[in-house]
Design a protein around this motif. Structure first.
Motif, short mmCIF file in Angstrom:
data_model
loop_
_atom_site.label_atom_id
_atom_site.label_comp_id
_atom_site.label_asym_id
_atom_site.label_seq_id
_atom_site.Cartn_x
_atom_site.Cartn_y
_atom_site.Cartn_z
N ALA A 15 -2.45 44.27 15.99
CA ALA A 15 -3.08 45.00 14.82
C ALA A 15 -3.84 44.26 13.62
O ALA A 15 -4.79 44.67 13.32
N ARG A 16 -3.16 42.97 13.53
CA ARG A 16 -3.74 42.05 12.66
C ARG A 16 -5.02 41.50 13.09
O ARG A 16 -5.89 41.11 12.52
N THR A 17 -5.27 41.32 14.62
CA THR A 17 -6.47 40.82 15.19
C THR A 17 -7.44 42.08 15.74
O THR A 17 -8.41 41.39 16.16
N ARG A 47 2.85 33.48 12.53
CA ARG A 47 1.80 33.94 11.90
C ARG A 47 0.55 32.98 12.24
O ARG A 47 -0.81 33.65 12.06
N ALA A 48 0.58 31.67 12.66
CA ALA A 48 -0.55 31.10 13.03
C ALA A 48 -1.04 31.53 14.28
O ALA A 48 -2.26 31.21 14.27
N ASP A 49 -0.72 32.32 14.97
CA ASP A 49 -1.09 32.90 16.12
C ASP A 49 -2.42 33.88 15.60
O ASP A 49 -3.11 34.24 16.53
N ILE A 50 -2.35 34.39 14.67
CA ILE A 50 -3.32 35.53 14.14
C ILE A 50 -4.77 34.39 14.21
O ILE A 50 -5.70 34.91 14.48
N ARG A 51 -4.63 33.34 13.50
CA ARG A 51 -5.75 32.28 13.45
C ARG A 51 -6.18 31.70 15.09
O ARG A 51 -7.50 31.73 15.11
N VAL A 53 -5.77 33.47 17.80
CA VAL A 53 -6.49 34.72 18.50
C VAL A 53 -7.71 34.89 17.78
O VAL A 53 -8.83 35.35 18.45
N SER A 54 -7.79 34.93 16.50
CA SER A 54 -9.22 34.87 15.88
C SER A 54 -10.37 34.17 16.23
O SER A 54 -11.27 34.45 16.44
N PHE A 55 -9.75 32.89 16.28
CA PHE A 55 -10.74 31.88 16.80
C PHE A 55 -11.22 32.24 18.27
O PHE A 55 -12.25 31.79 18.61
N ALA A 56 -10.22 32.52 19.29
CA ALA A 56 -10.48 32.91 20.49
C ALA A 56 -11.69 33.85 20.48
O ALA A 56 -12.64 34.09 21.32
N LEU A 57 -11.44 34.93 19.75
CA LEU A 57 -12.33 36.18 19.76
C LEU A 57 -13.81 35.66 19.24
O LEU A 57 -14.81 35.98 19.77
N ILE A 58 -13.72 34.90 18.24
CA ILE A 58 -15.07 34.42 17.75
C ILE A 58 -15.92 33.52 18.88
O ILE A 58 -16.99 33.64 19.04
#
Length: 157
Positions: A15-17, A47-51, A53-58
């Motif tokens: 949900a967060r990503t 919580r660091a996994d949000i970053r 995953v977001s990095f991977a998406l970008i």
């Protein structure tokens, strides 16, 4: 529990990503995130996994492959949020690849403009002209563009 140490369920991370739960599992299989398993064998994410995953998406949107992304994420510390220095190191490497791609795209645009700009597609002026099929020695297909693209992606010549 301290919010910085809070563990997230797979559904919360999804949900967060903005990903589906199955996409988070896919990223896990590809080595982009490494969940902690509870006593009941449930996945819990930092919580660091949000970053991450977001990095991977970008990075995927920028054309980087999952193996390239996993290699960069593998250089980050496990179990804690990456520092500003960690992200700066990764961004320097990605910046070089992106700048090379931009230059290659600009060359391609310039070649297309020159070709279209002449109005007659003259082989004497065409930047993509391939006399005696000299590009074939580099392989099949549009080699002028494919070879440049490989270089731009950091995959060699």
């Amino acid at each position: 529990m301290n919010r910085g140490n809070e563990l997230l369920t797979i559904g919360e991370l999804a949900a967060r990503t903005g990903l589906s739960v199955s996409a988070v599992r896919f990223y896990e299989r590809k080595g982009l995130v490494h969940p902690i398993r509870t006593g009941g064998n449930q996945r819990r994410f930092l919580r660091a996994d949000i970053r991450r995953v977001s990095f991977a998406l970008i990075a995927q949107q920028l054309g980087f492959t999952l193996p390239q992304i996993a290699a960069e994420l593998g250089k980050l510390p496990e179990g804690t949020a990456p520092s500003a220095a960690d992200w700066k190191r990764i961004s320097r490497g990605f910046r070089q690849v992106i700048e090379t791609r931009v230059a290659q795209l600009q060359r391609t645009l310039d070649d297309l403009d020159g070709c279209i700009g002449c109005g007659c597609l003259s082989l004497r002026k065409c930047a993509l002209y391939n006399p005696e099929d000299r590009a074939a020695q580099n392989g099949a297909g549009p080699r002028f563009i494919l070879v440049s693209r490989k270089v731009a992606m950091g995959l060699g010549d």
